[in-house]
Design a protein around this motif. Structure first.
Motif, short mmCIF file in Angstrom:
data_model
loop_
_atom_site.label_atom_id
_atom_site.label_comp_id
_atom_site.label_asym_id
_atom_site.label_seq_id
_atom_site.Cartn_x
_atom_site.Cartn_y
_atom_site.Cartn_z
N VAL A 40 28.75 -7.43 -62.73
CA VAL A 40 29.04 -6.93 -61.39
C VAL A 40 29.82 -8.00 -60.65
CG1 VAL A 40 28.10 -5.98 -59.26
CG2 VAL A 40 26.90 -5.62 -61.43
N SER A 41 31.04 -7.68 -60.28
CA SER A 41 31.89 -8.65 -59.60
C SER A 41 31.79 -8.44 -58.09
CB SER A 41 33.33 -8.50 -60.07
OG SER A 41 33.81 -7.20 -59.76
N LEU A 73 19.80 4.92 -68.02
CA LEU A 73 19.51 4.10 -66.84
C LEU A 73 20.72 4.23 -65.93
CD1 LEU A 73 17.44 2.16 -65.54
CD2 LEU A 73 18.84 0.29 -66.43
N GLN A 74 20.57 5.00 -64.86
CA GLN A 74 21.62 5.15 -63.87
C GLN A 74 21.48 4.02 -62.86
OE1 GLN A 74 24.21 7.47 -63.58
NE2 GLN A 74 24.88 6.15 -61.88
N MET A 75 22.51 3.24 -62.71
CA MET A 75 22.47 2.08 -61.84
C MET A 75 23.46 2.27 -60.70
SD MET A 75 22.21 -0.94 -64.71
CE MET A 75 23.88 -0.68 -65.27
N ASN A 76 22.95 2.37 -59.50
CA ASN A 76 23.78 2.55 -58.31
C ASN A 76 23.67 1.33 -57.39
OD1 ASN A 76 24.42 5.17 -59.22
ND2 ASN A 76 22.69 6.06 -58.09
N SER A 77 24.59 1.23 -56.46
CA SER A 77 24.57 0.13 -55.49
C SER A 77 24.40 -1.21 -56.19
CB SER A 77 23.45 0.35 -54.47
OG SER A 77 23.60 1.58 -53.81
N LEU A 78 25.18 -1.41 -57.21
CA LEU A 78 25.03 -2.63 -58.01
C LEU A 78 25.36 -3.88 -57.21
CD1 LEU A 78 26.38 -1.22 -61.34
CD2 LEU A 78 24.18 -2.36 -61.07
N GLY A 116 29.22 -0.52 -56.84
CA GLY A 116 29.56 0.54 -57.77
C GLY A 116 28.38 0.99 -58.62
N SER A 117 28.68 1.84 -59.60
CA SER A 117 27.64 2.45 -60.43
C SER A 117 28.02 2.36 -61.90
CB SER A 117 27.45 3.93 -60.06
OG SER A 117 27.05 4.07 -58.72
N LEU A 118 26.99 2.35 -62.73
CA LEU A 118 27.14 2.44 -64.18
C LEU A 118 25.96 3.23 -64.72
CD1 LEU A 118 28.15 -1.12 -65.52
CD2 LEU A 118 29.52 0.98 -65.67
N ARG A 155 17.46 1.95 -56.34
CA ARG A 155 18.88 1.86 -56.73
C ARG A 155 19.10 2.37 -58.16
NH1 ARG A 155 21.21 -2.98 -57.27
NH2 ARG A 155 19.27 -4.08 -57.77
N PHE A 156 18.15 2.13 -59.02
CA PHE A 156 18.26 2.54 -60.42
C PHE A 156 17.36 3.75 -60.68
CE2 PHE A 156 19.41 -1.84 -62.45
CZ PHE A 156 20.41 -2.00 -61.52
N THR A 157 17.80 4.60 -61.59
CA THR A 157 17.00 5.76 -61.98
C THR A 157 16.95 5.85 -63.50
OG1 THR A 157 17.66 6.98 -60.00
CG2 THR A 157 16.72 8.25 -61.81
N ILE A 158 15.75 5.90 -64.04
CA ILE A 158 15.58 6.05 -65.48
C ILE A 158 15.30 7.52 -65.78
CG2 ILE A 158 13.09 5.57 -65.46
CD1 ILE A 158 13.54 4.01 -68.11
N SER A 159 15.84 8.00 -66.88
CA SER A 159 15.63 9.39 -67.26
C SER A 159 15.73 9.50 -68.77
CB SER A 159 16.65 10.31 -66.59
OG SER A 159 17.97 9.98 -67.00
N ARG A 160 15.41 10.70 -69.29
CA ARG A 160 15.56 10.91 -70.71
C ARG A 160 15.92 12.36 -70.97
NH1 ARG A 160 11.94 14.46 -69.68
NH2 ARG A 160 9.79 14.34 -70.44
N ASP A 161 16.63 12.56 -72.08
CA ASP A 161 16.98 13.88 -72.57
C ASP A 161 16.27 14.03 -73.91
OD1 ASP A 161 18.17 16.09 -73.84
OD2 ASP A 161 20.04 15.80 -72.74
N MET A 162 15.20 14.80 -73.91
CA MET A 162 14.38 14.89 -75.11
C MET A 162 15.12 15.55 -76.26
SD MET A 162 10.75 15.84 -73.30
CE MET A 162 9.68 15.47 -74.68
N ALA A 163 15.97 16.51 -75.94
CA ALA A 163 16.72 17.20 -76.99
C ALA A 163 17.69 16.26 -77.69
CB ALA A 163 17.47 18.39 -76.40
N LYS A 164 18.21 15.30 -76.95
CA LYS A 164 19.17 14.35 -77.52
C LYS A 164 18.52 13.05 -77.95
CE LYS A 164 23.11 16.05 -74.83
NZ LYS A 164 24.17 15.71 -73.86
N ASN A 165 17.21 12.93 -77.71
CA ASN A 165 16.50 11.69 -78.03
C ASN A 165 17.19 10.47 -77.41
OD1 ASN A 165 14.06 12.03 -79.36
ND2 ASN A 165 14.67 10.78 -81.10
#
Length: 126
Positions: free
Chosen positions: A124-125, A80-85, A15-17, A66-76
């Motif tokens: 992660v179960s 961390l999108q975590m897939n295939s946990l 799954g993902s979180l 599997r993981f993707t880091i990103s940022r929203d500068m406007a929202k500060n």
């Protein structure tokens, strides 16, 4: 700088979180935001890092692809999108930040960060 992490929870393997880290207190220009994780009895482990201005990203071998880091500068806010946990991703996840990362080498050690959010638990179960 204050950091507030959120988004942890319980998910089945595969799954993902998405974790979030809201930064407040000052401009984040020139900062880097990292994610680390820790399990009982082990040292805090680097997961991912994003340079706030340049959007350069770095990942540990264990999460790359599997993981993707990103940022929203406007929202500060960093994410961390975590897939295939996997069960081995179970840990307390922390976001961290520090200044002076505009053009410097990536900081991959927890000791190199001054500012930390509270941990958010990912289970992660299998």
């Amino acid at each position: 700088v204050q950091l507030q992490a959120s988004g942890g929870g319980v998910v089945q393997a595969g799954g993902s979180l998405r974790l979030s880290c809201l930064a407040s207190g000052r401009s984040f220009s020139g900062y880097g935001m990292g994610w680390f994780r820790q399990t009982p009895g082990k040292e805090r482990e680097f997961v991912a890092l994003i340079m706030w201005n340049s959007d350069r990203k770095y990942y540990s071998d264990s999460v790359n692809g599997r993981f993707t880091i990103s940022r929203d500068m406007a929202k500060n806010t960093g994410y961390l999108q975590m897939n295939s946990l996997k069960s081995e991703d179970t840990a307390l996840y922390y976001c961290a930040a520090d200044s002076g990362m505009g053009n410097s080498a990536p900081r991959l050690k927890s000791s190199e960060y001054r500012y930390w959010g509270q941990g958010t638990l990912v289970t992660v179960s299998s």
